[in-house]
Write a protein that holds these residues in place. Structure first.
Motif, PDB file in Angstrom:
ATOM      1  N   TRP A  38       0.835  -1.199   0.000  1.00 55.82           N
ATOM      2  CA  TRP A  38       0.000   0.000   0.000  1.00 55.82           C
ATOM      3  C   TRP A  38       0.873   1.253   0.000  1.00 55.82           C
ATOM      4  O   TRP A  38       1.852   1.337   0.740  1.00 55.82           O
ATOM      5  CB  TRP A  38      -0.909   0.006   1.234  1.00 55.82           C
ATOM      6  N   HIS A  39       0.484   2.224  -0.804  1.00 58.21           N
ATOM      7  CA  HIS A  39       1.294   3.430  -0.939  1.00 58.21           C
ATOM      8  C   HIS A  39       0.441   4.554  -1.517  1.00 58.21           C
ATOM      9  O   HIS A  39      -0.722   4.349  -1.898  1.00 58.21           O
ATOM     10  CB  HIS A  39       2.504   3.180  -1.835  1.00 58.21           C
ATOM     11  N   HIS A  40       1.023   5.735  -1.615  1.00 55.79           N
ATOM     12  CA  HIS A  40       0.431   6.888  -2.283  1.00 55.79           C
ATOM     13  C   HIS A  40       1.291   7.247  -3.486  1.00 55.79           C
ATOM     14  O   HIS A  40       2.507   7.032  -3.470  1.00 55.79           O
ATOM     15  CB  HIS A  40       0.358   8.091  -1.342  1.00 55.79           C
ATOM     16  N   ASP A  41       0.673   7.835  -4.496  1.00 57.78           N
ATOM     17  CA  ASP A  41       1.408   8.233  -5.697  1.00 57.78           C
ATOM     18  C   ASP A  41       1.825   9.700  -5.640  1.00 57.78           C
ATOM     19  O   ASP A  41       1.032  10.575  -5.270  1.00 57.78           O
ATOM     20  CB  ASP A  41       0.549   8.021  -6.940  1.00 57.78           C
ATOM     21  N   ASN A  44       1.068  19.291  -4.421  1.00 61.04           N
ATOM     22  CA  ASN A  44       0.145  18.170  -4.293  1.00 61.04           C
ATOM     23  C   ASN A  44      -0.173  17.644  -5.685  1.00 61.04           C
ATOM     24  O   ASN A  44       0.024  18.348  -6.678  1.00 61.04           O
ATOM     25  CB  ASN A  44      -1.128  18.584  -3.559  1.00 61.04           C
ATOM     26  N   ALA A  45      -0.670  16.417  -5.733  1.00 58.82           N
ATOM     27  CA  ALA A  45      -0.905  15.776  -7.018  1.00 58.82           C
ATOM     28  C   ALA A  45      -2.261  15.077  -7.020  1.00 58.82           C
ATOM     29  O   ALA A  45      -2.723  14.584  -5.988  1.00 58.82           O
ATOM     30  CB  ALA A  45       0.205  14.763  -7.315  1.00 58.82           C
ATOM     31  N   TYR A  46      -2.883  15.053  -8.201  1.00 57.63           N
ATOM     32  CA  TYR A  46      -4.114  14.299  -8.383  1.00 57.63           C
ATOM     33  C   TYR A  46      -3.903  13.382  -9.576  1.00 57.63           C
ATOM     34  O   TYR A  46      -3.459  13.815 -10.647  1.00 57.63           O
ATOM     35  CB  TYR A  46      -5.302  15.223  -8.626  1.00 57.63           C
ATOM     36  N   ASN A  47      -4.209  12.091  -9.385  1.00 56.42           N
ATOM     37  CA  ASN A  47      -3.886  11.060 -10.360  1.00 56.42           C
ATOM     38  C   ASN A  47      -5.134  10.516 -11.047  1.00 56.42           C
ATOM     39  O   ASN A  47      -6.194  10.382 -10.429  1.00 56.42           O
ATOM     40  CB  ASN A  47      -3.170   9.896  -9.668  1.00 56.42           C
ATOM     41  N   TYR A  48      -4.951  10.161 -12.311  1.00 56.93           N
ATOM     42  CA  TYR A  48      -5.982   9.449 -13.069  1.00 56.93           C
ATOM     43  C   TYR A  48      -5.335   8.197 -13.649  1.00 56.93           C
ATOM     44  O   TYR A  48      -4.300   8.297 -14.322  1.00 56.93           O
ATOM     45  CB  TYR A  48      -6.541  10.316 -14.189  1.00 56.93           C
ATOM     46  N   ILE A  49      -5.922   7.042 -13.403  1.00 58.79           N
ATOM     47  CA  ILE A  49      -5.321   5.802 -13.889  1.00 58.79           C
ATOM     48  C   ILE A  49      -6.329   4.984 -14.683  1.00 58.79           C
ATOM     49  O   ILE A  49      -7.546   5.121 -14.521  1.00 58.79           O
ATOM     50  CB  ILE A  49      -4.765   4.930 -12.741  1.00 58.79           C
ATOM     51  N   THR A  93      -5.370  -3.227 -10.024  1.00 57.71           N
ATOM     52  CA  THR A  93      -4.985  -2.306  -8.953  1.00 57.71           C
ATOM     53  C   THR A  93      -6.094  -2.302  -7.907  1.00 57.71           C
ATOM     54  O   THR A  93      -7.280  -2.424  -8.245  1.00 57.71           O
ATOM     55  CB  THR A  93      -4.765  -0.896  -9.512  1.00 57.71           C
ATOM     56  N   GLU A  94      -5.722  -2.162  -6.627  1.00 59.88           N
ATOM     57  CA  GLU A  94      -6.701  -2.138  -5.544  1.00 59.88           C
ATOM     58  C   GLU A  94      -6.611  -0.825  -4.780  1.00 59.88           C
ATOM     59  O   GLU A  94      -5.522  -0.282  -4.580  1.00 59.88           O
ATOM     60  CB  GLU A  94      -6.473  -3.299  -4.583  1.00 59.88           C
ATOM     61  N   PHE A  95      -7.777  -0.336  -4.314  1.00 53.79           N
ATOM     62  CA  PHE A  95      -7.871   0.820  -3.436  1.00 53.79           C
ATOM     63  C   PHE A  95      -8.324   0.374  -2.054  1.00 53.79           C
ATOM     64  O   PHE A  95      -9.132  -0.549  -1.918  1.00 53.79           O
ATOM     65  CB  PHE A  95      -8.880   1.844  -3.961  1.00 53.79           C
ATOM     66  N   ALA A  96      -7.810   1.034  -1.021  1.00 53.24           N
ATOM     67  CA  ALA A  96      -8.316   0.892   0.343  1.00 53.24           C
ATOM     68  C   ALA A  96      -9.212   2.097   0.600  1.00 53.24           C
ATOM     69  O   ALA A  96      -8.726   3.224   0.719  1.00 53.24           O
ATOM     70  CB  ALA A  96      -7.178   0.826   1.353  1.00 53.24           C
ATOM     71  N   ASP A 147      -3.281  12.358  -3.727  1.00 52.13           N
ATOM     72  CA  ASP A 147      -2.008  11.813  -3.242  1.00 52.13           C
ATOM     73  C   ASP A 147      -2.067  11.388  -1.774  1.00 52.13           C
ATOM     74  O   ASP A 147      -1.031  11.248  -1.124  1.00 52.13           O
ATOM     75  CB  ASP A 147      -0.865  12.804  -3.464  1.00 52.13           C
ATOM     76  N   ARG A 148      -3.273  11.151  -1.284  1.00 51.40           N
ATOM     77  CA  ARG A 148      -3.460  10.593   0.065  1.00 51.40           C
ATOM     78  C   ARG A 148      -4.369   9.364   0.018  1.00 51.40           C
ATOM     79  O   ARG A 148      -4.936   8.965   1.035  1.00 51.40           O
ATOM     80  CB  ARG A 148      -4.048  11.647   1.015  1.00 51.40           C
ATOM     81  N   CYS A 149      -4.508   8.785  -1.148  1.00 51.91           N
ATOM     82  CA  CYS A 149      -5.375   7.622  -1.352  1.00 51.91           C
ATOM     83  C   CYS A 149      -4.520   6.362  -1.432  1.00 51.91           C
ATOM     84  O   CYS A 149      -3.703   6.209  -2.356  1.00 51.91           O
ATOM     85  CB  CYS A 149      -6.186   7.801  -2.630  1.00 51.91           C
TER      86      CYS A 149
END
Length: 220
Positions: free
Chosen positions: A78-81, A100-105, A115-118, A165-167
């Motif tokens: 588990w990590h943040h991007d 700060n960053a916002y990601n789209y995958i 990929t899994e999210f918590a 970036d906190r997900c």
């Protein structure tokens, strides 16, 4: 995370041949990705651009793997991007990041290794100086999931997801042999990445490294 929708990518019986037409990208601009990335990369960027503005400071990363069961497409855990690592230890800086960053995958052929999210709100412990952040938090997030304080979500094939970036999220081991492609576009609050450049240094072929963990908890 948020679900933006499914990218209209046609299914294939030969993903390997399609992926090999893609230039794998590392910190490329969206324009460079469209012009050099390949048909699937263009589909991703154009679909994303129909939903959100691509103005501002963006980076695009893409990679594909031919995986065997048990192999990971990324370092497990588990990590943040894209959390700023402007610390003396090189570990993520959660106290005073420069951006700060916002990601789209999007994951193509996600049933090979999704990929899994918590999901949910729950606290993790503070980090002492020089501790390995994600090594410590990985087991904590696993415990929160086990105790039903967080929910596990697996991405669906060819859907685009947005998250900050906190997900917490992670790549998982392949459950079968097959090709998998991961695409990410990240928007930054400022142009910290002065290394963005539209040249061949953004391209990192051939296929990326796969990982096979030696222990349950891996170090990031």
């Amino acid at each position: 995370h948020t679900v933006l929708g499914k990218c209209p990518i046609q299914k294939s019986d030969n993903w390997g041949s399609l992926f090999k037409k893609e230039a794998q990208l590392f910190r490329a601009s969206p324009d460079f990705a469209i012009n050099n990335g390949g048909p699937l990369t263009r589909e991703f960027i154009n679909f994303l651009g129909s939903l959100v503005s691509l103005e501002g400071y963006w980076l695009v990363d893409t990679r594909y793997h031919n995986l065997f069961p048990g192999f990971y497409p990324c370092i497990p855990g588990w990590h943040h991007d894209y959390v700023d690592r402007n610390t003396a230890s090189g570990q993520p800086n959660y106290d005073s990041p420069r951006y700060n960053a916002y990601n789209y995958i999007m994951v193509i052929n996600a049933d090979v290794a999704p990929t899994e999210f918590a999901e949910g709100l729950s606290a993790v412990s503070d980090i002492n100086e020089n501790e390995l952040v994600y090594e410590k938090w990985n087991s904590e997030v696993d415990n929160l999931l086990h105790n039903k304080k967080l929910d596990l979500y697996q991405v669906q094939d060819s859907f685009v997801y947005g998250f900050d970036d906190r997900c917490f999220h992670r790549g998982v081991a392949a459950v079968k042999r097959g090709w998998r492609m991961f695409l990410r576009a990240t928007k930054f609050t400022n142009n910290k990445w002065e290394c963005i450049r539209d040249d061949t240094k953004c391209i990192c072929n051939p296929p990326c490294t796969s990982y096979f963990p030696r222990t349950e908890n891996e170090i990031r």
